[in-house]
Design a protein around this motif. Structure first.
Motif, PDB file in Angstrom:
ATOM      1  N   PHE A   1      14.745  15.547  37.179  1.00  0.00           N
ATOM      2  CA  PHE A   1      15.715  16.529  37.637  1.00  0.00           C
ATOM      3  C   PHE A   1      15.350  17.916  37.138  1.00  0.00           C
ATOM      4  O   PHE A   1      14.847  18.081  36.025  1.00  0.00           O
ATOM      5  CB  PHE A   1      17.120  16.206  37.111  1.00  0.00           C
ATOM      6  CG  PHE A   1      17.639  14.871  37.548  1.00  0.00           C
ATOM      7  CD1 PHE A   1      17.692  14.536  38.881  1.00  0.00           C
ATOM      8  CD2 PHE A   1      18.085  13.951  36.610  1.00  0.00           C
ATOM      9  CE1 PHE A   1      18.173  13.305  39.285  1.00  0.00           C
ATOM     10  CE2 PHE A   1      18.567  12.719  37.000  1.00  0.00           C
ATOM     11  CZ  PHE A   1      18.615  12.392  38.351  1.00  0.00           C
TER      12      PHE A   1
ATOM     13  N   SER B   1      19.006  22.464  38.690  1.00  0.00           N
ATOM     14  CA  SER B   1      20.005  22.457  39.767  1.00  0.00           C
ATOM     15  C   SER B   1      20.989  21.300  39.609  1.00  0.00           C
ATOM     16  O   SER B   1      22.149  21.402  40.020  1.00  0.00           O
ATOM     17  CB  SER B   1      19.328  22.411  41.139  1.00  0.00           C
ATOM     18  OG  SER B   1      18.525  21.247  41.262  1.00  0.00           O
ATOM     19  N   ILE B   2      20.551  20.197  39.000  1.00  0.00           N
ATOM     20  CA  ILE B   2      21.468  19.075  38.804  1.00  0.00           C
ATOM     21  C   ILE B   2      22.559  19.449  37.797  1.00  0.00           C
ATOM     22  O   ILE B   2      23.718  19.039  37.915  1.00  0.00           O
ATOM     23  CB  ILE B   2      20.711  17.808  38.340  1.00  0.00           C
ATOM     24  CG1 ILE B   2      21.586  16.561  38.516  1.00  0.00           C
ATOM     25  CG2 ILE B   2      20.244  17.922  36.904  1.00  0.00           C
ATOM     26  CD1 ILE B   2      21.788  16.153  39.939  1.00  0.00           C
TER      27      ILE B   2
ATOM     28  N   LYS C   1      25.187  21.661  39.603  1.00  0.00           N
ATOM     29  CA  LYS C   1      26.162  20.865  40.365  1.00  0.00           C
ATOM     30  C   LYS C   1      27.142  20.170  39.418  1.00  0.00           C
ATOM     31  O   LYS C   1      28.354  20.124  39.680  1.00  0.00           O
ATOM     32  CB  LYS C   1      25.447  19.837  41.240  1.00  0.00           C
ATOM     33  CG  LYS C   1      26.407  19.047  42.132  1.00  0.00           C
ATOM     34  CD  LYS C   1      25.677  18.289  43.205  1.00  0.00           C
ATOM     35  CE  LYS C   1      26.650  17.516  44.095  1.00  0.00           C
ATOM     36  NZ  LYS C   1      27.640  18.388  44.752  1.00  0.00           N
ATOM     37  N   TYR C   2      26.625  19.654  38.322  1.00  0.00           N
ATOM     38  CA  TYR C   2      27.500  19.022  37.324  1.00  0.00           C
ATOM     39  C   TYR C   2      28.532  20.016  36.818  1.00  0.00           C
ATOM     40  O   TYR C   2      29.721  19.696  36.715  1.00  0.00           O
ATOM     41  CB  TYR C   2      26.663  18.491  36.161  1.00  0.00           C
ATOM     42  CG  TYR C   2      27.486  18.134  34.934  1.00  0.00           C
ATOM     43  CD1 TYR C   2      28.179  16.932  34.880  1.00  0.00           C
ATOM     44  CD2 TYR C   2      27.575  19.021  33.865  1.00  0.00           C
ATOM     45  CE1 TYR C   2      28.961  16.609  33.761  1.00  0.00           C
ATOM     46  CE2 TYR C   2      28.351  18.707  32.744  1.00  0.00           C
ATOM     47  CZ  TYR C   2      29.038  17.502  32.707  1.00  0.00           C
ATOM     48  OH  TYR C   2      29.808  17.208  31.605  1.00  0.00           O
TER      49      TYR C   2
ATOM     50  N   PHE D   1      26.927  11.410  37.035  1.00  0.00           N
ATOM     51  CA  PHE D   1      25.819  11.127  37.946  1.00  0.00           C
ATOM     52  C   PHE D   1      25.973   9.754  38.596  1.00  0.00           C
ATOM     53  O   PHE D   1      25.634   9.577  39.774  1.00  0.00           O
ATOM     54  CB  PHE D   1      24.486  11.213  37.214  1.00  0.00           C
ATOM     55  CG  PHE D   1      23.305  11.054  38.128  1.00  0.00           C
ATOM     56  CD1 PHE D   1      22.926  12.093  38.974  1.00  0.00           C
ATOM     57  CD2 PHE D   1      22.601   9.870  38.187  1.00  0.00           C
ATOM     58  CE1 PHE D   1      21.854  11.953  39.845  1.00  0.00           C
ATOM     59  CE2 PHE D   1      21.534   9.713  39.053  1.00  0.00           C
ATOM     60  CZ  PHE D   1      21.152  10.761  39.887  1.00  0.00           C
TER      61      PHE D   1
ATOM     62  N   ILE E   1      24.620  13.185  46.081  1.00  0.00           N
ATOM     63  CA  ILE E   1      23.523  14.100  45.738  1.00  0.00           C
ATOM     64  C   ILE E   1      22.294  13.797  46.578  1.00  0.00           C
ATOM     65  O   ILE E   1      21.632  14.700  47.096  1.00  0.00           O
ATOM     66  CB  ILE E   1      23.205  14.000  44.235  1.00  0.00           C
ATOM     67  CG1 ILE E   1      24.342  14.594  43.410  1.00  0.00           C
ATOM     68  CG2 ILE E   1      21.895  14.720  43.905  1.00  0.00           C
ATOM     69  CD1 ILE E   1      24.240  14.308  41.933  1.00  0.00           C
TER      70      ILE E   1
ATOM     71  N   THR F   1      20.697  16.355  49.379  1.00  0.00           N
ATOM     72  CA  THR F   1      19.320  16.803  49.178  1.00  0.00           C
ATOM     73  C   THR F   1      18.469  16.552  50.412  1.00  0.00           C
ATOM     74  O   THR F   1      17.738  17.434  50.876  1.00  0.00           O
ATOM     75  CB  THR F   1      18.698  16.091  47.966  1.00  0.00           C
ATOM     76  OG1 THR F   1      19.463  16.386  46.796  1.00  0.00           O
ATOM     77  CG2 THR F   1      17.255  16.543  47.749  1.00  0.00           C
TER      78      THR F   1
END
Length: 295
Positions: free
Chosen positions: A5, A8-9, A12-13, A108, A115, A119
């Motif tokens: 990852f 960007s992850i 979003k979190y 997650f 996600i 993507t």
């Protein structure tokens, strides 16, 4: 071990779970809105707090990553911003919020399918869009008149290589292709000339007011390539694109303020003046620039 990852992850979190965190001990974070363009600084343009303020934030895997990216700390410090880190491994001039590892993992698990779907949809959309003409915005600083005139006369725009052998924003530069449009925004001048303290894009948005000497739009005839043939006297500028010598549109003494440019374009140009890179914009923003050039 691979790192699957990127940051960007975490962005979003943070948008989903920011309400689980506080600032200065008891100020709650009610909601957050990421920067609409991934990769632009700061990552989180707006954090809405329980004290009715709105502040920016940058997200990093570790504290020390901030300096490696060359970000301007004043963007956070001047707006009461903070940084969000997975690992706090150094002190920092603004507040650090450390993320909860267990909460990230649980989040997650819940969001993995969503996600993945988002993507893949975005990739499909990007591939389709890349075939259409794109618009790229550049800021040309003061002192670059001779090089700019040379570029216009030869129909060639060149980008420098840094001490690592790559240009800033190289990934975006490599996407430029025949038929795309380059827009050069030249020489910002402060409205407040008397005080002599204006430093362009490093000013807060409300003080980034003045004029641009010139805005010039051209059409690309040959996409990104590398060449060391001597064109400019002071440097090679090896990363290049060719464009038609006939100007697509041009305007002089273009006003720089939120009212004329709109908040989005005004902010893009302010940041562009700092980072010296390239920014891709949509057609509506180009129409705005063209309309200003004809006023």
């Amino acid at each position: 071990m691979a790192k699957w990852f990127d940051e960007s992850i975490l962005i979003k979190y943070w948008e989903d779970r920011c309400e689980h965190y506080t600032l200065r001990g008891d100020v709650k974070i009610k909601s957050a809105k990421r920067n609409p363009s991934f990769g632009r600084y700061p990552d989180i343009g707006e954090n809405y707090l329980s004290d009715n303020t709105v502040v920016p934030a940058e997200i990093e895997w570790a504290t020390t990553n901030f300096d490696e990216h060359g970000h301007d700390i004043n963007e956070l410090r001047d707006h009461n911003g903070f940084i969000i880190v997975y690992k706090k491994n150094a002190g920092f001039p603004v507040e650090q919020v450390v993320l909860d590892k267990d909460d990230i993992i649980e989040w997650f698990k819940e969001k993995a399918k969503e996600i993945c779907t988002e993507t893949l949809q975005d990739i499909d959309k990007s591939i389709k869009k890349s075939k259409e003409p794109q618009i790229y915005l550049f800021y040309v600083p003061k002192g670059g008149n001779k090089n700019f005139n040379t570029a216009i006369q030869n129909g060639v725009w060149g980008f420098p290589s840094n001490n690592r052998g790559t240009a800033r924003g190289l990934q975006k530069l490599m996407q430029i292709k025949r038929g795309d449009i380059l827009v050069f925004v030249r020489e910002w001048n402060s409205k407040d000339k008397g005080k002599g303290k204006a430093i362009g894009g490093r000013l807060p948005a409300e003080k980034y007011i003045g004029t641009y000497k010139e805005i010039v739009g051209v059409t690309v005839t040959k996409g990104f390539y590398e060449d060391n043939k001597k064109i400019w006297e002071n440097a090679e500028y090896p990363y290049r694109v060719n464009f038609r010598k006939e100007i697509l549109f041009k305007g002089s003494n273009i006003p720089c303020n939120e009212k004329k440019l709109g908040k989005s374009l005004h902010e893009i140009l302010r940041k562009l003046q700092v980072n010296g890179s390239v920014e891709q914009i949509d057609s509506s923003l180009m129409v705005k620039l063209m309309s200003l050039c004809t006023e």
